[in-house]
Write a protein that holds these residues in place. Structure first.
Motif, PDB file in Angstrom:
ATOM      1  N   GLY A 336      37.130  23.846  60.231  1.00  8.14           N
ATOM      2  CA  GLY A 336      36.716  25.097  59.614  1.00  8.14           C
ATOM      3  C   GLY A 336      35.213  25.129  59.499  1.00  8.14           C
ATOM      4  O   GLY A 336      34.529  24.193  59.926  1.00  8.14           O
ATOM      5  N   PRO A 337      34.656  26.176  58.896  1.00  8.10           N
ATOM      6  CA  PRO A 337      33.199  26.310  58.800  1.00  8.10           C
ATOM      7  C   PRO A 337      32.523  25.131  58.116  1.00  8.10           C
ATOM      8  O   PRO A 337      31.385  24.810  58.427  1.00  8.10           O
ATOM      9  CB  PRO A 337      33.020  27.602  57.987  1.00  8.10           C
ATOM     10  N   GLU A 338      33.218  24.487  57.158  1.00  7.75           N
ATOM     11  CA  GLU A 338      32.596  23.408  56.403  1.00  7.75           C
ATOM     12  C   GLU A 338      33.398  22.109  56.467  1.00  7.75           C
ATOM     13  O   GLU A 338      33.293  21.267  55.577  1.00  7.75           O
ATOM     14  CB  GLU A 338      32.414  23.830  54.933  1.00  7.75           C
ATOM     15  N   MET A 339      34.192  21.928  57.511  1.00  8.74           N
ATOM     16  CA  MET A 339      35.026  20.732  57.579  1.00  8.74           C
ATOM     17  C   MET A 339      35.179  20.269  59.015  1.00  8.74           C
ATOM     18  O   MET A 339      35.518  21.071  59.898  1.00  8.74           O
ATOM     19  CB  MET A 339      36.407  21.012  56.985  1.00  8.74           C
ATOM     20  N   SER A 340      34.904  19.017  59.247  1.00  7.21           N
ATOM     21  CA  SER A 340      35.140  18.410  60.549  1.00  7.21           C
ATOM     22  C   SER A 340      35.647  16.991  60.356  1.00  7.21           C
ATOM     23  O   SER A 340      35.438  16.379  59.307  1.00  7.21           O
ATOM     24  CB  SER A 340      33.869  18.420  61.398  1.00  7.21           C
ATOM     25  N   LEU A 341      36.333  16.478  61.366  1.00  4.97           N
ATOM     26  CA  LEU A 341      36.897  15.133  61.326  1.00  4.97           C
ATOM     27  C   LEU A 341      36.299  14.283  62.430  1.00  4.97           C
ATOM     28  O   LEU A 341      35.977  14.790  63.517  1.00  4.97           O
ATOM     29  CB  LEU A 341      38.417  15.164  61.529  1.00  4.97           C
ATOM     30  N   ILE A 342      36.200  12.994  62.155  1.00  6.52           N
ATOM     31  CA  ILE A 342      35.849  12.027  63.194  1.00  6.52           C
ATOM     32  C   ILE A 342      37.106  11.268  63.575  1.00  6.52           C
ATOM     33  O   ILE A 342      37.848  10.785  62.716  1.00  6.52           O
ATOM     34  CB  ILE A 342      34.781  11.033  62.697  1.00  6.52           C
ATOM     35  N   SER A 343      37.354  11.168  64.873  1.00  7.20           N
ATOM     36  CA  SER A 343      38.411  10.308  65.402  1.00  7.20           C
ATOM     37  C   SER A 343      37.766   9.306  66.339  1.00  7.20           C
ATOM     38  O   SER A 343      36.911   9.669  67.153  1.00  7.20           O
ATOM     39  CB  SER A 343      39.452  11.148  66.160  1.00  7.20           C
ATOM     40  N   ARG A 344      38.153   8.041  66.207  1.00  3.20           N
ATOM     41  CA  ARG A 344      37.596   7.003  67.074  1.00  3.20           C
ATOM     42  C   ARG A 344      38.758   6.230  67.687  1.00  3.20           C
ATOM     43  O   ARG A 344      39.523   5.582  66.969  1.00  3.20           O
ATOM     44  CB  ARG A 344      36.680   6.086  66.272  1.00  3.20           C
ATOM     45  N   LEU A 345      38.884   6.289  69.024  1.00  3.37           N
ATOM     46  CA  LEU A 345      40.043   5.729  69.712  1.00  3.37           C
ATOM     47  C   LEU A 345      39.610   4.775  70.814  1.00  3.37           C
ATOM     48  O   LEU A 345      38.535   4.954  71.415  1.00  3.37           O
ATOM     49  CB  LEU A 345      40.884   6.861  70.322  1.00  3.37           C
TER      50      LEU A 345
END
Length: 394
Positions: A336-345
């Motif tokens: 969303g406008p103020e939310m992001s996730l980090i994924s590390r694979l």
């Protein structure tokens, strides 16, 4: 939350005694004006262990080290080394040595002369000086550089000389104040391994101050995570990383994806703006209806093009960044406008997605950790974490 671990390893008729190489801080406080740099801190450091004091700038870790070394004196409490109180005892009368970030080698002396300096000041016989200097230089793989001057050495070689100079005195406790901070990444990682091998070989108590979580995790028998002059958590590396006691520890040690939300009435999950996060067991740390913060580490977040069968612990977003880190790939997914996730694979298992692709992020219930909302902090350790986690995009 001060943490104390008992360390009584010897006993006689008069009661328990602390062994050679032990360090005990008993309700120690150090103030600078109105500010408590170290606040009623209790800590038992076991003989022969590698303990790291970890935390951001201003948390009190360096002040704690300086009090052990004798460069600062506590305003309250007791400090014992090898069972003996050292309150008021100057640094040169304590059986400890310190390796600093600035190596402070004498430029006009050779490597051997730098290492021998402390022994000569103590009037150790010349034959013993030569033997112990050779032994110390061999230990840090610098014997062939004995006749060089510090200006003829690289940063890593100077660091080894500073370490040899400290070890040659055979201290009960070796204090290290961010000694690897000036080295490049590859050399720093090599020296981490060497330090741990040397410590294991000698059996000397090492107390290591760092703000680098990687250093602490890779070398330490135990880590004391510090916050505002106190110890937030004291445990081994696995426990600190996998079972942090607060959002402060969870955020400072490793990266986290944080979701703010409310605990459900039955405690089965956290209702956030972006969906329900369900841990493996009912939430007990925070009451029903209370605000909480759920955390999921990047390595536990899977990325798929198709929607998972279960809605809980699954969110949809757009890939806005992909970074190749060698053995892993890192994805930044905007929810969303103020939310992001980090994924590390792991690179071999990483999905073939690029910037702009719509994807689903999901994770197992056992990967969700829940903390009280008012404990949440940012990566710099001072305020509530933002809902957006920013990383460079490529």
């Amino acid at each position: 939350m001060a943490t104390t671990v008992s360390n009584t390893v010897e006993a006689d008729a008069s009661g328990p005694r602390e062994a050679e190489g032990s360090v005990v801080l008993d309700r120690v406080t150090k103030r600078y004006g109105e500010m408590a740099a170290v606040d009623d801190l209790s800590l038992d450091i076991r003989p022969g262990e590698f303990l790291s004091l970890l935390g951001p700038s201003g948390c009190g870790k360096t002040t704690t080290l300086r009090m052990i070394a004798g460069f600062e004196q506590p305003d309250a409490g007791d400090l014992r080394i090898s069972g003996r109180s050292v309150l008021g005892v100057p640094p040169y009368k304590r059986n400890v040595n310190t390796v600093f970030q600035a190596y402070a080698l004498f430029p006009h002396m050779t490597v051997a002369q730098n290492v021998a300096y402390g022994l000569q000041e103590r009037r150790v016989p010349k034959a013993q000086v030569r033997e112990r200097v050779a032994e110390a230089l061999a230990m840090v793989q610098m014997r062939s550089f004995a006749e060089r001057k510090p200006t003829q050495l690289s940063g890593g070689q100077q660091q080894r000389v500073a370490l040899a100079r400290a070890l040659v005195n055979r201290p009960s406790v070796l204090l290290l104040d961010e000694p690897l901070a000036a080295l490049d990444r590859k050399l720093r990682e090599e020296m981490q391994l060497e330090l741990k091998l040397i410590q294991a070989k000698l059996g000397i108590t090492f107390v290591f101050v760092t703000h680098d979580q990687g250093e602490a995790l890779s070398m330490s028998d135990r880590i004391a995570v510090m916050r505002e002059g106190r110890i937030e958590q004291l445990a081994d590396s696995t426990t600190i990383y996998s079972n942090p006691v607060s959002a402060y520890v969870a955020s400072f040690v490793g990266q986290q994806n944080f979701f703010s939300g409310t605990v459900s009435a039955d405690g089965s999950g956290i209702a956030s703006e972006y969906g329900v996060l369900r841990p493996a067991a009912a939430v007990t740390a925070v009451g029903p209806g209370q605000r909480a913060r759920a955390a999921v580490r990047p390595e536990f977040i899977e990325i798929t093009a198709d929607r998972p069968a279960v809605d809980a612990n699954a969110v949809e977003g757009k890939v806005i960044g992909v970074s190749h880190l060698g053995e892993t790939q890192q994805f930044l997914v905007q929810l969303g406008p103020e939310m992001s996730l980090i994924s590390r694979l792991p690179t071999p298992n990483a999905p073939a997605v690029g910037v702009g692709d719509r994807v689903w992020c999901s994770w197992r219930p056992g990967s969700v950790q829940v903390f009280a909302e008012d404990e949440a902090i940012t990566e710099d350790g001072f305020s509530a974490p933002p809902t957006t986690t920013a990383i460079p995009t490529t």
